[in-house]
Scaffold this active site. Structure first.
Site, PDB file in Angstrom:
ATOM      1  N   GLN A  27      52.949 -19.396 -14.523  1.00 37.55           N
ATOM      2  CA  GLN A  27      52.079 -20.394 -13.990  1.00 37.55           C
ATOM      3  C   GLN A  27      51.127 -20.820 -14.917  1.00 37.55           C
ATOM      4  OE1 GLN A  27      51.257 -19.640  -9.804  1.00 37.55           O
ATOM      5  NE2 GLN A  27      49.174 -20.299 -10.162  1.00 37.55           N
ATOM      6  N   CYS A  66      58.439 -20.264  -8.704  1.00 34.94           N
ATOM      7  CA  CYS A  66      58.749 -18.901  -9.615  1.00 34.94           C
ATOM      8  C   CYS A  66      60.349 -18.908  -9.567  1.00 34.94           C
ATOM      9  CB  CYS A  66      58.017 -17.869  -9.203  1.00 34.94           C
ATOM     10  SG  CYS A  66      56.322 -17.714  -9.500  1.00 34.94           S
ATOM     11  N   HIS A 116      61.843 -12.030 -11.359  1.00 35.96           N
ATOM     12  CA  HIS A 116      61.932 -12.451  -9.591  1.00 35.96           C
ATOM     13  C   HIS A 116      63.364 -12.673  -9.421  1.00 35.96           C
ATOM     14  CE1 HIS A 116      59.118 -14.520  -6.507  1.00 35.96           C
ATOM     15  NE2 HIS A 116      60.494 -13.694  -5.898  1.00 35.96           N
ATOM     16  N   ASP A 303      57.419 -20.628 -16.602  1.00 38.06           N
ATOM     17  CA  ASP A 303      57.891 -20.916 -15.475  1.00 38.06           C
ATOM     18  C   ASP A 303      57.536 -22.277 -14.819  1.00 38.06           C
ATOM     19  OD1 ASP A 303      56.063 -19.567 -14.297  1.00 38.06           O
ATOM     20  OD2 ASP A 303      57.173 -18.305 -13.021  1.00 38.06           O
TER      21      ASP A 303
END
Length: 523
Positions: A27, A66, A116, A303
């Site tokens: 982020q 994400c 993730h 990302d």
């Protein structure tokens, strides 16, 4: 003779293959870095990499969320092509990633930190994973487009802004401290290893992702600093429909925030950016001390970005510049001269670029990928200057797509009016030109391209079907005995440090770096 020639070629390729260190933040919007014009953030280590590296001025994620962004980064494919719709979409084990390509080309591939991954495959081509993930690997975070009015309890809310400030520890500090420690240790282990293969090490931190709280030392680093406030203020009534849906999903209507809270959140965000910068400094020191610095290409990227209060919005989930424009810095002074690249590019382009670094042609495998190598741009040659984006997650009620080419950005979803921005004349995206008479042919051409690239009704139905399947599977797997997919890093303590089944002098000699009488560069 043919076998001998092939063996010589393989050895030569290994000799010419650089190590690759990928430093990924979560982020991190490009506009928060001095390398991209910010005047508040304190990031001396990133600044140094940018000064001696190649800085991509117009670099984007392909989905401002994400997991879809990371899966596209890994696979070099748009989210819809691999079912990467949202933060609980399974990343299929059959999808080749850059880690598969590099590993097949003779690389050691390792991941420390967040990626993730959702689903039972938690490696996706990485030979080794040094930590678990900070986020769950199951389907619990699946959105529900058919129940849009229902706000999921697990998603962002405005507490991240309302409670911004200093702290002693957080979940994210615990995680990133472990990630960086494990990565630094891995660099030293690689230096001492007898395995001479080149490496690709991905170090993926979770800062500066919200919540906007940082250790006191990083909060204090911005004491007395004039924290810049959002440049664009728009009333909810003036926002486009998708932005109004974002306000609903993040609970802005339920919990408005004050200017003091906005300022505190942005200060904490800058503190988290400085935390990331310090970790990058520690990793660069380990790279230097382990003797790898000269032969390693370092990439700094993210990302997706963060709205940070711009337009009254927070987090991501849209294609405005703060949410989708991210940094890319490539540092390899021995290979690429310092320069800035103006043309647009995206995370999709990194798989073919990394393969080029390794001397392999991903197209020769017959496996499709959607990006184009950035090697020409790194050498100062013209590039493709194009970004294609998709958003299929929270706050959407239908597929949203984006085309960035030249000076224009076009955003389309079947349920909302089109958006067209001239980013050269209007970098803050204040003027939607889609309804202007002078732009109708351009809008029509973009719409024709959208129709060529996507079957949006079919994609819409595919997303809904996937959400229904995952909701059912999640409920079922949470009934009775639960078998988690979360990655479990295993450590064999019987082989650590000093044990009686190993010869002590040999063990101590192998653990020492540099070896007696050798410098780190004499590996």
């Amino acid at each position: 003779m043919i076998i001998a020639a092939a063996a010589r070629a393989a050895v030569e390729m290994r000799v010419n293959q650089p190590n690759i260190l990928i430093l990924m933040a979560d982020q991190l919007t490009a506009g928060a870095l001095p390398a991209y014009g910010n005047r508040v953030a304190k990031t001396p280590h990133i600044d140094a990499l940018a000064a001696a590296g190649v800085v991509f001025d117009s670099f984007y994620c392909n989905s401002p969320l994400c997991a879809p962004s990371r899966f596209s980064f890994m696979a070099g494919r748009l989210p819809a092509q691999i079912g990467a719709y949202d933060n609980a979409a399974e990343f299929g084990a059959q999808v080749p990633t850059f880690a598969h390509h590099l590993r097949a080309a003779g690389y050691q591939t390792a991941l420390s930190g967040k990626m993730h991954f959702c689903g039972p495959d938690q490696l996706h081509g990485f030979e080794e994973r040094l930590t678990t993930d900070i986020y769950p690997a199951d389907f619990g975070w699946t959105p529900d487009w058919e129940r849009f009015e229902h706000r999921p309890s697990w998603y962002h809310d405005m507490n991240s802004v309302a409670q911004a400030g200093p702290c002693t520890r957080t979940n994210q500090v615990d995680f990133d401290d472990e990630v960086v420690y494990a990565a630094r240790q891995k660099l030293f282990d690689l230096a001492r290893s007898r395995d001479r293969r080149p490496f690709c090490l991905v170090v993926s931190m979770t800062h500066p992702h919200d919540p906007y709280v940082v250790p006191q030392a990083y909060w204090d680093r911005y004491e007395g600093v004039d924290i810049d406030m959002p440049k664009v203020s728009i009333t909810p009534e003036q926002l486009d429909p998708h932005s109004r849906r974002i306000r609903h999903v993040i609970g802005l209507e339920l919990q408005p925030v004050t200017q003091d809270q906005v300022r505190a959140a942005r200060r904490a965000y800058y503190g988290a950016v400085s935390y990331v910068d310090d970790q990058i400094g520690a990793l660069r020191a380990a790279l230097r001390d382990s003797g790898f610095e000269r032969d390693t290409i370092v990439l700094v990227l993210a990302d997706h970005g963060d709205m940070l209060g711009e337009r009254g919005l927070w987090y991501k989930m849209n294609f405005f510049e703060p949410a989708c424009r991210i940094p890319l810095i490539v540092h390899a002074p021995g290979r690429f001269s310092a320069r800035r690249v103006p043309g647009s590019a995206s995370l999709l382009d990194l798989l073919p670029t990394l393969c080029d670094f390794a001397g392999v042609d991903p197209a020769a495998t017959g496996v499709p990928f959607d990006g184009a190598s950035l090697l020409p741009a790194l050498r100062g040659e013209p590039g493709r200057d194009e970004v294609i984006g998709e958003y299929l997650g929270e706050a959407a009620i239908a597929p949203m797509v984006m085309i960035r080419r030249g000076r224009y950005k076009f955003v389309h979803t079947p349920v909302d009016p089109d958006q067209l921005y001239d980013l050269a004349a209007d970098p803050l995206e204040l003027n939607n030109l889609a309804a202007e008479p002078a732009q109708q042919e351009r809008v029509a051409e973009f719409r024709r391209e959208v129709a060529r690239r996507w079957d949006l009704p079919a994609l819409h139905q595919a997303v809904l079907a996937s959400q229904r399947r995952r909701h059912l599977v999640y409920r079922a797997l949470r009934t009775g005995r639960f078998a988690p997919w979360d990655f479990q890093p295993l450590r064999d303590a019987s082989r650590a440090y000093i044990r009686n089944d190993q010869d002590l002098p040999d063990l101590e000699a192998m653990a020492r770096f540099p070896s007696i009488g050798k410098s780190p560069d004499a590996r």
